[in-house]
Write a protein that holds these residues in place. Structure first.
Motif, short mmCIF file in Angstrom:
data_model
loop_
_atom_site.label_atom_id
_atom_site.label_comp_id
_atom_site.label_asym_id
_atom_site.label_seq_id
_atom_site.Cartn_x
_atom_site.Cartn_y
_atom_site.Cartn_z
N LEU A 261 0.83 -1.20 0.00
CA LEU A 261 0.00 0.00 0.00
C LEU A 261 0.87 1.26 0.00
CD1 LEU A 261 -2.78 -1.15 2.50
CD2 LEU A 261 -2.98 -0.89 0.03
N GLN A 262 1.77 1.37 0.97
CA GLN A 262 2.77 2.44 0.99
C GLN A 262 2.19 3.83 0.74
OE1 GLN A 262 5.84 2.27 1.97
NE2 GLN A 262 5.75 0.05 2.29
N PHE A 263 1.32 4.28 1.62
CA PHE A 263 0.86 5.66 1.54
C PHE A 263 1.99 6.60 1.98
CE2 PHE A 263 -3.17 3.39 2.22
CZ PHE A 263 -3.90 3.91 1.18
N SER A 264 2.13 7.71 1.30
CA SER A 264 3.19 8.65 1.67
C SER A 264 2.86 9.36 2.98
CB SER A 264 3.41 9.68 0.55
OG SER A 264 2.20 10.38 0.28
N GLN A 265 1.56 9.61 3.24
CA GLN A 265 1.16 10.34 4.44
C GLN A 265 0.81 9.42 5.60
OE1 GLN A 265 -0.40 10.56 1.44
NE2 GLN A 265 -1.14 12.64 1.03
N VAL A 266 0.78 8.10 5.35
CA VAL A 266 0.31 7.16 6.36
C VAL A 266 1.32 6.04 6.55
CG1 VAL A 266 -1.57 5.62 7.03
CG2 VAL A 266 -2.07 7.66 5.69
N HIS A 267 1.51 5.65 7.81
CA HIS A 267 2.41 4.55 8.12
C HIS A 267 1.65 3.50 8.93
CE1 HIS A 267 5.81 6.93 6.67
NE2 HIS A 267 5.31 7.95 7.36
N PHE A 268 2.01 2.25 8.70
CA PHE A 268 1.33 1.14 9.36
C PHE A 268 2.30 0.40 10.27
CE2 PHE A 268 -0.35 1.60 5.04
CZ PHE A 268 -1.66 1.92 5.31
#
Length: 433
Positions: free
Chosen positions: A413-420
């Protein structure tokens, strides 16, 4: 004791019982759990729910005799007793256990004497196994408290143990309250009154030759898929239904002469056997969907903002009590509160779950996390630092294989604004900015 630790312990007991090969670290955790009161209490509750016995109301069906059961138990006890001390000096484990598969029956039946005998033989086998391993553990003379060491070792183990994807399985609750576990390798016919069930690993077929009589009380069966499970069922009229994870389908034991009506919660794909004189209807929340020779998908989870229906083939009518809309193939219908609207649907995206994929189109974090939570049986927590407005500006378009481990999916997924971040002990995804 954290619930994640007890869940891990129960999972290891199940894997050991199936004859899976456990690593030295896993065997150490299993050993420690067998000396921990919280784990043993959780195991006892789990066995009350999960140890099923095969029973058929048709007395002509083959069944396991008491002598066969005793022989099976004796063989099992011989197989699971510890056989050797490992010479490998793993820092967490000095004992190697050889185990062989034991497959408990998969039917939740009534507590008659046969069920009682077979259930408690299985419990005795588990307890014998526990006593053997616990004795060896005490011989190791480890001075660290069991609970503390179990929690420490589980954290080390979980760093390499992935959260795996869901699989096939469901619970069928009959009108008389009896529960049947579906999705095992058991393939024999089950006869319950006039109902015949042919279960399989991924699908089950129901047949019922009786015809509903006027004034007769109607009983309902319910097929339920928990989180992390999906299943297919063929109803007595020949209609096929695929249930996605965290869903349920309620249907009568015998369809009445006027219509064939079922109730859906969650998501399902229907291939309906059309009969103009005996229409098929799906109740979902405050809507009624009626087929006219149809293949269609309905998504109606309680945590979704709208109910969505997509038509693949045929024609369906959808009504919400205020207005009625007719759908054509390739169309989708979105409904919320008292509003309904038709749009052009992306059928590949809609049916991706049935083909083994997640498919997203400009999907925000919330939408994606809801799907992952159902399929991987995990909870989702937003950290105090996470700004939902900013986070949901991030979107993802693409497809991901549902057979991947959870970490691989999140990496994709690798959202730039979100980290998991995954807390595997608690089976929780933590969302951060």
């Amino acid at each position: 004791m954290e619930s994640g630790v007890t869940k891990l312990f129960i999972e290891l007991v199940q894997r050991q019982g199936r004859g899976d090969t456990l690593s030295p670290a896993e065997l150490a955790l299993l050993e420690l759990g067998l000396s921990d009161p919280d784990c043993l209490d959780a195991l006892n509750r789990h066995m009350e729910m999960e140890l099923y016995s095969v029973e058929s109301e048709d007395k002509s069906d083959p069944s396991i005799s008491s002598i066969q059961s005793k022989d099976a138990l004796a063989a099992l006890m011989k197989k699971i007793e510890p056989t050797s001390i490992s010479s490998a000096k793993d820092p967490q484990m000095d004992v190697q256990i050889d185990a062989h598969p034991h497959k408990p029956e998969q039917i939740i039946g009534r507590n008659d004497h046969k069920i009682f005998w077979r259930k408690w033989m299985a419990v005795a086998a588990v307890l014998l196994f526990g006593c053997a391993i616990t004795t060896i553990w005490w011989q190791l003379n480890n001075k660290q408290p069991a609970t503390q060491q179990l929690a420490t070792n589980s954290e080390q183990y979980e760093r390499v143990q992935p959260i795996v994807p869901g699989s096939s399985g469901a619970i069928l609750t009959l009108g008389n309250g009896r529960k049947i576990a579906l999705g095992s390798h058991h393939t024999g016919l089950l006869h319950i009154g006039s109902l015949t069930i042919q279960p399989g690993k991924d699908a089950a077929k129901l047949t019922n030759l009786e015809v509903a009589k006027s004034g007769e009380e109607v009983l309902y069966n319910t097929l339920t898929t928990p989180r992390g499970r999906q299943y297919q069922i063929e109803l007595p009229d020949g209609t096929k239904v695929w249930l996605n994870a965290s869903s349920s389908l309620k249907f009568p034991t015998i369809f009445n002469p006027q219509h064939r009506t079922v109730e859906l919660s969650g998501e399902a794909y229907f291939e309906v056997v059309h009969n103009s004189s005996h229409p098929f209807q799906v109740k979902v929340k405050d809507q009624l969907i009626e087929d006219i020779g149809t293949k269609f998908n309905v998504k109606a989870y309680s945590d979704e903002p709208t109910v969505r229906t997509a038509l693949v083939e045929g024609i369906i009518d959808v009504t919400n009590g205020i207005k009625k809309l007719r759908m054509k193939p390739g169309q989708g219908l979105k409904a919320s509160a008292n509003a309904m609207s038709i749009y052009n649907a992306d059928l590949n995206q809609v049916l991706a779950w049935k083909s083994g994929f997640f498919a997203f189109r400009k999907a925000g974090v919330d939408e994606i996390m809801r799907q992952l939570s159902r399929w991987y049986d995990v909870d989702v927590v937003y950290s105090s630092s996470f700004h939902k407005t900013e986070g949901n500006n991030a979107s993802f378009t693409g497809s991901i294989d549902r057979n991947l481990d959870l970490q691989d999916v999140l990496d994709g997924l690798q959202f730039s604004q979100v980290h998991f971040k995954i807390d595997k002990n608690k089976r929780t995804i933590i969302i951060e900015n």
